[in-house]
Design a protein around this motif. Structure first.
Motif, mmCIF file in Angstrom:
data_model
loop_
_atom_site.group_PDB
_atom_site.id
_atom_site.type_symbol
_atom_site.label_atom_id
_atom_site.label_comp_id
_atom_site.label_asym_id
_atom_site.label_seq_id
_atom_site.Cartn_x
_atom_site.Cartn_y
_atom_site.Cartn_z
ATOM 1 N N GLY A 1 6.257 5.449 1.102
ATOM 2 C CA GLY A 1 4.983 5.403 0.546
ATOM 3 C C GLY A 1 4.078 5.095 1.748
ATOM 4 N N THR A 2 4.542 3.956 2.416
ATOM 5 C CA THR A 2 3.455 3.516 3.482
ATOM 6 C C THR A 2 3.695 4.387 4.634
ATOM 7 O OG1 THR A 2 5.196 1.856 3.920
ATOM 8 C CG2 THR A 2 3.114 1.084 2.875
ATOM 9 N N ALA A 3 4.841 4.996 4.726
ATOM 10 C CA ALA A 3 5.019 5.871 5.984
ATOM 11 C C ALA A 3 4.119 7.222 5.804
ATOM 12 C CB ALA A 3 6.702 6.503 5.940
ATOM 13 N N MET A 4 3.678 7.465 4.599
ATOM 14 C CA MET A 4 2.875 8.352 4.239
ATOM 15 C C MET A 4 1.290 8.166 5.001
ATOM 16 S SD MET A 4 3.723 10.241 0.870
ATOM 17 C CE MET A 4 5.509 11.039 0.672
ATOM 18 N N ILE A 5 1.061 6.959 5.062
ATOM 19 C CA ILE A 5 -0.295 6.585 5.207
ATOM 20 C C ILE A 5 -0.519 7.326 6.835
ATOM 21 C CG2 ILE A 5 -1.910 4.857 6.228
ATOM 22 C CD1 ILE A 5 -0.191 2.785 4.015
ATOM 23 N N PHE B 1 21.325 2.179 -12.904
ATOM 24 C CA PHE B 1 20.086 1.817 -13.804
ATOM 25 C C PHE B 1 19.410 0.850 -12.914
ATOM 26 C CE2 PHE B 1 17.516 -1.148 -16.390
ATOM 27 C CZ PHE B 1 17.016 -0.495 -17.314
ATOM 28 N N ILE B 2 19.874 0.020 -12.217
ATOM 29 C CA ILE B 2 19.149 -0.810 -11.254
ATOM 30 C C ILE B 2 18.627 -0.205 -10.174
ATOM 31 C CG2 ILE B 2 19.781 -2.839 -9.476
ATOM 32 C CD1 ILE B 2 21.805 -3.942 -11.418
ATOM 33 N N LYS B 3 19.481 0.838 -9.662
ATOM 34 C CA LYS B 3 19.006 1.706 -8.512
ATOM 35 C C LYS B 3 17.771 2.402 -8.840
ATOM 36 C CE LYS B 3 19.618 5.609 -8.555
ATOM 37 N NZ LYS B 3 19.787 7.178 -8.622
ATOM 38 N N SER B 4 17.689 2.843 -10.106
ATOM 39 C CA SER B 4 16.604 3.776 -10.588
ATOM 40 C C SER B 4 15.303 2.899 -10.695
ATOM 41 C CB SER B 4 16.810 4.487 -12.073
ATOM 42 O OG SER B 4 17.862 5.374 -11.821
ATOM 43 N N VAL B 5 15.532 1.766 -11.344
ATOM 44 C CA VAL B 5 14.320 0.829 -11.423
ATOM 45 C C VAL B 5 13.797 0.340 -10.307
ATOM 46 C CG1 VAL B 5 13.742 -1.264 -12.452
ATOM 47 C CG2 VAL B 5 15.065 0.124 -13.960
ATOM 48 N N ALA B 6 14.668 -0.052 -9.246
ATOM 49 C CA ALA B 6 14.154 -0.668 -8.012
ATOM 50 C C ALA B 6 13.538 0.543 -7.312
ATOM 51 C CB ALA B 6 15.417 -1.091 -7.243
ATOM 52 N N SER B 7 14.228 1.689 -7.160
ATOM 53 C CA SER B 7 13.336 2.828 -6.507
ATOM 54 C C SER B 7 12.071 3.150 -7.085
ATOM 55 C CB SER B 7 14.284 4.202 -6.572
ATOM 56 O OG SER B 7 15.372 4.142 -5.974
ATOM 57 N N ALA B 8 11.947 3.193 -8.337
ATOM 58 C CA ALA B 8 10.537 3.374 -9.007
ATOM 59 C C ALA B 8 9.814 2.254 -8.644
ATOM 60 C CB ALA B 8 10.918 3.745 -10.292
ATOM 61 N N TRP B 9 10.147 0.962 -8.664
ATOM 62 C CA TRP B 9 9.163 0.112 -8.367
ATOM 63 C C TRP B 9 8.845 0.202 -6.939
ATOM 64 C CZ3 TRP B 9 5.675 -3.356 -8.693
ATOM 65 C CH2 TRP B 9 5.496 -4.176 -7.619
ATOM 66 N N GLY B 10 9.694 0.324 -6.165
ATOM 67 C CA GLY B 10 9.495 0.643 -4.604
ATOM 68 C C GLY B 10 8.559 1.903 -4.311
ATOM 69 N N SER B 11 8.807 2.951 -5.039
ATOM 70 C CA SER B 11 7.684 3.965 -4.969
ATOM 71 C C SER B 11 6.315 3.542 -5.465
ATOM 72 C CB SER B 11 7.960 5.341 -5.734
ATOM 73 O OG SER B 11 9.433 5.660 -5.493
ATOM 74 N N ILE B 12 6.197 2.948 -6.478
ATOM 75 C CA ILE B 12 5.047 2.472 -7.192
ATOM 76 C C ILE B 12 4.056 1.436 -6.164
ATOM 77 C CG2 ILE B 12 3.653 1.538 -9.103
ATOM 78 C CD1 ILE B 12 6.051 2.613 -10.720
ATOM 79 N N PHE B 13 4.841 0.817 -5.799
ATOM 80 C CA PHE B 13 4.209 -0.194 -4.850
ATOM 81 C C PHE B 13 3.746 0.382 -3.497
ATOM 82 C CE2 PHE B 13 4.723 -3.641 -1.580
ATOM 83 C CZ PHE B 13 3.763 -4.535 -2.133
ATOM 84 N N GLY B 14 4.529 1.276 -2.931
ATOM 85 C CA GLY B 14 4.292 2.035 -1.748
ATOM 86 C C GLY B 14 3.077 2.730 -1.668
ATOM 87 N N ILE B 15 3.107 3.481 -3.043
ATOM 88 C CA ILE B 15 1.845 4.495 -3.147
ATOM 89 C C ILE B 15 0.768 3.662 -3.470
ATOM 90 C CG2 ILE B 15 1.295 6.386 -4.763
ATOM 91 C CD1 ILE B 15 4.356 6.782 -4.892
ATOM 92 N N LEU B 16 0.623 2.752 -4.170
ATOM 93 C CA LEU B 16 -0.439 1.691 -4.417
ATOM 94 C C LEU B 16 -1.101 1.313 -2.911
ATOM 95 C CD1 LEU B 16 -2.052 0.147 -6.506
ATOM 96 C CD2 LEU B 16 -0.590 -1.777 -5.932
ATOM 97 N N LEU B 17 -0.261 1.025 -2.061
ATOM 98 C CA LEU B 17 -0.609 0.541 -0.637
ATOM 99 C C LEU B 17 -1.188 1.810 -0.100
ATOM 100 C CD1 LEU B 17 2.147 -1.746 0.741
ATOM 101 C CD2 LEU B 17 -0.143 -2.533 -0.251
ATOM 102 N N LEU B 18 -0.602 2.978 -0.148
ATOM 103 C CA LEU B 18 -1.108 4.242 0.360
ATOM 104 C C LEU B 18 -2.423 4.826 -0.167
ATOM 105 C CD1 LEU B 18 -0.692 7.122 1.855
ATOM 106 C CD2 LEU B 18 0.615 7.754 -0.410
ATOM 107 N N MET B 19 -2.771 4.462 -1.447
ATOM 108 C CA MET B 19 -4.122 4.668 -2.130
ATOM 109 C C MET B 19 -5.097 3.795 -1.306
ATOM 110 S SD MET B 19 -3.204 5.923 -5.571
ATOM 111 C CE MET B 19 -4.618 6.912 -6.090
#
Lengths: 151, 498
Positions: free
Chosen positions: B317-321, B115-133
């Protein structure tokens, strides 16, 4: 013995890389026009890359020759190599002549031999199941134009 | 330009595209297949994307990219599950999950760890993609003024960084990268129409099939290296939702760690070549240093699981920039995604955002949607995936080879490509035996042609004068960084040999 402590695997790596680099550079020099930096011919870039690779290979080999403690290296697995090679070759050679079903079945039989715990009855069952499954997904589901039998 | 209006414009454009029913379906299919393959030990995003590449020919380009990107995120989630329950990393970036996730699972808290892994991954993705946008448009606007000189220097930097940051010897990484560049020269030379390294084989005149190369190097090599290894059985745990929720005290330790991890990951992800393994271990070390209970690390510390997971996904996310705006991939998965774009006739680079805004923003918005799908798939439905972990590997690998062959054969009905797959599979295995990493090689293959193209044009413009690379500021900075990395790797090689 000094030789026992040398990292011979990496020495071999260096020699192979340097050999590949020299071969590429030599072939490109001999066959393609080099040109000048301002107007490069087809041979310029490959010759340059071959030279860089040869230099890197030499550096890797020399560093390994001087190193005293070899690192752990994976051991070759001839059984797995042979089984996978046989499987792909069987598929490539028979998919046109015999059709998809026998060809896929042969591939699974051959590749399955890579693992010693796979005995024949299990492999036959696995072959039948995977052939049926892939037929259902790719030909029936995705509509790929592959004929089942060409006998 | 107002950053916020631009952001909301892009977001709404992207969402309208990504929420189209067909694209939702491809996104779901991608994250589903990614999770499916990711939870199986030893199989990760690289194999899955390689296997799916040929089948994306028939799809519209948006659907194809959305699905493949979904596989990337899905395999990442699944890989973590495998690390936690088996103690065997599902893929290199998930290796750090083994350190504290596996001890938690052994103590019967596997559900909480997942559960912790899923929540942490999801938060990381959301944050990284926000920076990407936010940052991708800025970098793209800047990049549209680049000449071939800047591109040549930046590509050299991307290649050298990716080749030296990975595991093992830096010199070896550089050598495999150069082999990749050489493989890219096979085929018709664009400038002169000359056939290079084709040896009279017509199957090679269009260059080496990227699909055959990826399938051989990733799928076939993987099967040969892992065949015959013993299967590990997963740790038992309860997967009812009630048993997955962390306690209040654990929450208090998890969320600051997630924030720190995602910040560090975002920072490192934007640098070329550092995504994945290295940043996650650094984030782990930071948590251990900051913690008031450093002795718990390695025995199931929740921070040691949450921070690296958030770090990893923010980094994706940020590696995609740079990958999406400059067309210079930072890792092998991004290289394959860019390859999928090229297969559909889109040249990756700063113009994609202008010429194909719907595709670009739709793809990015789909990452968020994919994250939501992944939370649903990985929290309530986690028990289903755990059962998959019990499939013995000996039954699995013949299927991988079969799907590889069908995929390659179906693209052109050519048996020549099947022989290429075999050749690259054996070549990849040889590289494995020689302890050479294949990832830099694939980056070399993808960047080979544009690199040569830009190098030629730069020197044509400067009339053969190499100083053009050090007289322009951006190019000078990139060249200086390349020089520093090279000097460092030579020094390290010399020191290791004494």
């Amino acid at each position: 013995m000094a030789d026992e402590t040398r990292d011979l695997r990496d020495v071999l790596t260096g020699v192979l890389l340097a050999g590949l680099g020299l071969a590429v550079a030599g072939y490109a020099l001999a066959t393609y026009r080099l040109g000048t930096p301002a107007a490069m011919g087809p041979g310029f870039f490959p010759t340059m890359l071959g030279g860089v690779l040869a230099a890197l290979g030499a550096a890797i080999g020399l560093a390994a020759w001087r190193r005293t403690r070899p690192e752990a290296a994976p051991q070759p697995k001839p059984r797995a190599m042979l089984a996978v090679t046989a499987g792909i070759l069987a598929f490539a050679l028979t998919v046109r002549a015999l059709g998809f079903v026998p060809s896929a079945f042969l591939l699974v039989l051959c590749v399955g031999m890579a693992d010693a715990t796979n005995h024949l009855p299990r492999l036959l069952l696995l072959g039948a199941a995977l052939t049926l499954l892939s037929w259902a997904i790719f030909v029936f589901g995705l509509g790929m134009p592959l004929s089942a039998f060409n006998l | 330009m107002d950053l916020l209006t631009a952001f909301t414009d892009h977001l709404s454009l992207g969402l309208s595209e990504a929420l189209a029913p067909m694209n939702l379906w491809y996104c779901f299919l991608g994250v589903f297949l990614g999770t499916l393959v990711g939870v199986l030990p030893g199989l990760g995003a690289l194999i899955t994307i390689s296997l799916l590449l040929p089948f994306t020919y028939q799809l519209p380009v948006e659907g194809a990219l959305i699905m493949l990107a979904g596989v990337y995120f899905g395999a990442d989630f699944g890989g973590g599950t495998c690390s936690i329950l088996l103690g065997v990393p599902g893929h290199p970036a998930a290796a750090v999950d083994v350190l504290d996730g596996y001890p938690m699972a052994k103590k019967g808290r596997g559900g909480v760890a997942l559960f912790i892994k899923s929540v942490a991954s999801a938060w990381g993705s959301i944050f990284g993609i926000l920076l990407l946008m936010l940052f991708a448009p800025l970098l793209a606007r800047f990049a549209r003024q680049f000449s071939p000189v800047e591109y040549t220097a930046l590509m050299a930097l991307g290649l050298v960084a990716a080749a030296t940051v990975g595991r093992g010897s830096m010199l070896k990484g550089l050598a495999t990268m150069v082999i990749g560049l050489i493989i890219a020269t096979v085929g018709t030379d664009v400038n002169t129409g000359f056939q290079r390294f084709t040896f009279g084989l017509t199957g090679l005149s269009d260059g080496i099939s990227l699909i055959a190369l990826a399938m051989g190097l990733f799928a076939v090599t993987e099967v040969i290296t892992s065949a015959g290894q013993k299967s590990v059985s997963p740790v038992k745990a309860s997967y009812r939702l009630r048993d997955q929720l962390p306690s209040r005290g654990e929450w208090r330790r998890v969320w600051p760690a997630m924030l720190r991890g995602s910040g560090l990951g975002a920072l490192f992800g934007a640098l070329p070549g550092t995504s994945g393994g290295m940043a996650t271990f650094m984030s782990y070390a930071v948590e251990k240093k900051l913690s008031r209970h450093p002795e718990e690390f390695g025995h199931g510390a929740v921070e040691g699981l949450a921070a690296p997971e958030a770090c990893n996904n923010a980094g994706i996310g940020t590696a995609m920039i740079p990958s999406l705006t400059l067309g210079i991939p930072g890792d092998a998965v991004m290289a394959l995604l860019l390859a999928a774009m090229m297969l559909h006739g889109i040249q990756p680079g700063p113009l994609v955002m202008v010429m194909e805004p719907q595709l670009f923003w739709g793809l990015i918005a789909s990452f968020w949607i994919g994250t939501v799908f992944l939370l649903i798939l990985n929290i309530p439905l986690i028990g289903v995936w755990v059962r998959l972990l019990q499939i013995p590997y000996p039954l699995l690998f013949p299927g991988i080879v079969l799907f590889t062959c069908i995929g390659v054969y179906s693209t052109a009905h050519s048996t020549f490509d099947l022989y290429l797959v075999l050749l690259f599979g054996l070549f990849g295995y040889l590289l494995h035996l020689l302890r050479l990493d294949v990832v830099p090689l694939v980056l070399g293959v993808i960047l080979g042609q544009p690199f040569e193209e830009n190098l030629r044009r730069s020197l044509l413009l400067s009339d053969g004068d190499f100083s053009v690379f050090v007289t322009r500021p951006i190019s000078l900075a990139a060249v200086a960084l390349v020089a520093v990395i090279l000097a460092f790797s030579i020094r390290r090689a010399l020191r290791a040999s004494t």
